[in-house]
Design a protein around this motif. Sequence first.
Motif, mmCIF file in Angstrom:
data_model
loop_
_atom_site.group_PDB
_atom_site.id
_atom_site.type_symbol
_atom_site.label_atom_id
_atom_site.label_comp_id
_atom_site.label_asym_id
_atom_site.label_seq_id
_atom_site.Cartn_x
_atom_site.Cartn_y
_atom_site.Cartn_z
ATOM 1 N N GLN A 253 5.492 11.163 -3.864
ATOM 2 C CA GLN A 253 5.367 10.522 -2.504
ATOM 3 C C GLN A 253 3.738 10.423 -2.296
ATOM 4 O OE1 GLN A 253 7.517 13.857 -0.303
ATOM 5 N NE2 GLN A 253 9.211 13.449 -1.268
ATOM 6 N N VAL A 254 2.846 11.322 -2.392
ATOM 7 C CA VAL A 254 1.461 10.958 -2.271
ATOM 8 C C VAL A 254 1.114 9.803 -2.873
ATOM 9 C CG1 VAL A 254 -0.851 11.650 -2.243
ATOM 10 C CG2 VAL A 254 1.065 13.249 -1.639
ATOM 11 N N LEU A 255 1.310 9.695 -4.428
ATOM 12 C CA LEU A 255 0.939 8.525 -5.354
ATOM 13 C C LEU A 255 1.345 7.072 -4.953
ATOM 14 C CD1 LEU A 255 1.484 10.203 -8.738
ATOM 15 C CD2 LEU A 255 -0.674 9.735 -7.795
ATOM 16 N N LEU A 256 2.470 7.064 -4.164
ATOM 17 C CA LEU A 256 3.372 5.762 -3.848
ATOM 18 C C LEU A 256 3.048 5.740 -2.593
ATOM 19 C CD1 LEU A 256 6.374 5.871 -6.134
ATOM 20 C CD2 LEU A 256 4.122 4.921 -6.564
ATOM 21 N N HIS A 257 2.422 6.642 -1.779
ATOM 22 C CA HIS A 257 2.385 6.343 -0.401
ATOM 23 C C HIS A 257 3.694 6.260 0.420
ATOM 24 C CE1 HIS A 257 -2.143 6.482 -0.239
ATOM 25 N NE2 HIS A 257 -2.179 5.878 -1.259
ATOM 26 N N ASN A 258 4.683 6.824 0.163
ATOM 27 C CA ASN A 258 6.007 6.643 0.581
ATOM 28 C C ASN A 258 6.836 7.930 0.651
ATOM 29 O OD1 ASN A 258 8.722 5.948 0.830
ATOM 30 N ND2 ASN A 258 8.383 3.991 -0.011
ATOM 31 N N PRO A 259 7.159 8.418 1.728
ATOM 32 C CA PRO A 259 7.760 9.565 1.875
ATOM 33 C C PRO A 259 8.993 10.040 1.335
ATOM 34 C CG PRO A 259 7.895 8.565 3.887
ATOM 35 C CD PRO A 259 6.732 7.901 3.137
ATOM 36 N N LEU A 260 9.660 8.579 0.929
ATOM 37 C CA LEU A 260 11.120 8.616 0.341
ATOM 38 C C LEU A 260 11.081 8.588 -1.142
ATOM 39 C CD1 LEU A 260 13.050 6.090 2.599
ATOM 40 C CD2 LEU A 260 12.933 8.609 2.757
ATOM 41 N N ALA A 261 9.638 8.342 -1.782
ATOM 42 C CA ALA A 261 9.684 8.471 -3.334
ATOM 43 C C ALA A 261 10.200 9.783 -3.692
ATOM 44 C CB ALA A 261 8.165 8.419 -3.521
ATOM 45 N N ASP A 262 11.335 9.453 -4.817
ATOM 46 C CA ASP A 262 11.993 10.632 -5.348
ATOM 47 C C ASP A 262 12.130 10.248 -6.648
ATOM 48 O OD1 ASP A 262 15.026 11.289 -5.593
ATOM 49 O OD2 ASP A 262 13.971 13.153 -4.928
ATOM 50 N N PRO A 263 12.257 11.092 -7.793
ATOM 51 C CA PRO A 263 12.834 10.486 -9.169
ATOM 52 C C PRO A 263 14.083 9.833 -9.145
ATOM 53 C CG PRO A 263 11.804 12.875 -9.057
ATOM 54 C CD PRO A 263 12.047 12.347 -7.807
ATOM 55 N N GLY A 264 15.156 10.272 -8.209
ATOM 56 C CA GLY A 264 16.370 9.418 -8.279
ATOM 57 C C GLY A 264 16.287 8.243 -7.646
ATOM 58 N N TRP B 9 -7.260 13.721 -1.644
ATOM 59 C CA TRP B 9 -8.474 12.829 -1.711
ATOM 60 C C TRP B 9 -7.958 11.246 -1.752
ATOM 61 C CZ3 TRP B 9 -11.697 15.092 -6.466
ATOM 62 C CH2 TRP B 9 -12.446 16.171 -5.596
ATOM 63 N N TYR B 10 -6.859 11.095 -2.759
ATOM 64 C CA TYR B 10 -6.005 9.991 -2.863
ATOM 65 C C TYR B 10 -5.364 9.603 -1.643
ATOM 66 C CZ TYR B 10 -2.880 6.807 -5.505
ATOM 67 O OH TYR B 10 -2.397 5.470 -5.935
ATOM 68 N N TYR B 11 -4.643 10.654 -0.976
ATOM 69 C CA TYR B 11 -3.937 10.286 0.343
ATOM 70 C C TYR B 11 -4.698 9.606 1.302
ATOM 71 C CZ TYR B 11 -1.303 11.587 4.342
ATOM 72 O OH TYR B 11 -0.319 11.463 5.599
ATOM 73 N N PHE B 12 -6.115 9.877 1.428
ATOM 74 C CA PHE B 12 -6.854 8.909 2.403
ATOM 75 C C PHE B 12 -7.349 7.551 1.857
ATOM 76 C CE2 PHE B 12 -7.555 13.384 3.794
ATOM 77 C CZ PHE B 12 -7.059 13.272 5.104
ATOM 78 N N GLY B 13 -6.795 7.342 0.522
ATOM 79 C CA GLY B 13 -7.073 5.874 0.027
ATOM 80 C C GLY B 13 -7.707 5.952 -1.190
ATOM 81 N N ASP C 299 -1.653 19.212 3.753
ATOM 82 C CA ASP C 299 -2.378 19.681 2.852
ATOM 83 C C ASP C 299 -1.801 20.033 1.178
ATOM 84 O OD1 ASP C 299 -4.536 20.710 1.150
ATOM 85 O OD2 ASP C 299 -5.030 22.470 2.863
ATOM 86 N N ASN C 300 -2.136 19.230 0.729
ATOM 87 C CA ASN C 300 -1.254 19.088 -0.807
ATOM 88 C C ASN C 300 -1.732 20.211 -1.653
ATOM 89 O OD1 ASN C 300 0.243 16.589 -1.096
ATOM 90 N ND2 ASN C 300 -1.748 15.859 -0.471
ATOM 91 N N ARG C 301 -2.802 21.177 -1.303
ATOM 92 C CA ARG C 301 -3.165 22.373 -2.024
ATOM 93 C C ARG C 301 -2.118 23.399 -1.579
ATOM 94 N NH1 ARG C 301 -9.178 22.719 0.156
ATOM 95 N NH2 ARG C 301 -8.166 22.056 1.896
ATOM 96 N N PHE C 302 -1.289 23.389 -0.661
ATOM 97 C CA PHE C 302 -0.489 24.233 -0.256
ATOM 98 C C PHE C 302 1.128 23.644 -0.396
ATOM 99 C CE2 PHE C 302 2.709 24.968 3.267
ATOM 100 C CZ PHE C 302 3.112 26.407 3.057
ATOM 101 N N ILE C 303 1.131 22.304 -0.058
ATOM 102 C CA ILE C 303 2.522 21.538 -0.257
ATOM 103 C C ILE C 303 2.877 21.480 -1.661
ATOM 104 C CG2 ILE C 303 3.764 19.416 0.028
ATOM 105 C CD1 ILE C 303 3.310 20.660 2.558
#
Length: 328
Positions: free
Chosen positions: A73-84, A213-217, A271-275
């Motif tokens: 979801q972070v890599l693709l900047h899409n909250p619906l990104a899912d392996p399925g 870091w990646y999340y902010f661009g 915060d992905n360190r927690f998520i």
Amino acid sequence: MQSVKTNKDKHKTYLGGFLLVLMCSVLLVLFDGLSAPWQNELDQQIIIKLRLPLVITACLVGAALSISSASLQVLLHNPLADPGIIGITSGASLCAALFLLLGGGLAPNILQYLLPLSCFIGAIISTILIFSVARRLAANHASVILAGIAISTISGAVVAWLHFFSDAQSMRNLTFWLMGSLHQADWPILFFAAPLLGGLIAYLMKQGRALNWYYFGQNSAQLAGLDVHKFQNKMLLVCALSVGAAVSLAGSIAFVGLLVPHLLRNFFGYDNRFILPASAILGACLLLWVELATRWFMGISLPVSMITASLGGPIFLYSVARLGKKRH
């Protein structure tokens, strides 16, 4: 500075609470309905040969699906990104379907071990196809989603044709596999799969700072010293391996990867360190709760996807509605 420290302390407290819930869930699944396993030899055998492999499978599969989805979801900047949704799971399922149809005549003990391997290979092949198609379409995140949907649609169509041409026994095996089960793995399978999945999950847990870091661009990530292209490729490969290994253990399980990270971000921030670690822990808990629910309320082993999709759909809609209210 004080606020950052406070957030870290809160996150540690939450993770400690989640771990406690996980430990309680593990104990419930292990000892539910057993009177005195430390005295009864039959109960000991039930725990060692049946329930402990089931608990390990549920924890590894739930953690792998959830943390992989949180990363995607972070890599693709899409909250619906899912392996399925992006096609990795469907590729693995297609290879399983082909193997069940073409290799149905094999001995059951051989089939049991070659089927997970075919799923694993399918997940890797589908990932390579998705990103090959995406690069030809355009070098952006939307193209990965579109390519994944295309691969998923094609895989689904092929599986439907395989249903049409398969015999009754192969169709039953395929249907049960596609709906997921935590009872398929045993000690020999876990001997190979558990170290692999455990290592992949541990690797993803350590990527929280880099994903922030990646999340902010990409420009911000490069300024922070991150090799963006190398990081993307490595993370996508690790996610594909994780999903492939998870599907090879338990079949296709819906909604776990999409639901858990989405709920956590709605309630606890970004915060992905927690998520990432929280997603792994709660993903494991979710599959353990599904196992307990089927045992307590129905007394039979139901396909996991039937439960996760039935529960996950309404919860996901509530989560989306809650997020919409926040923004307004």
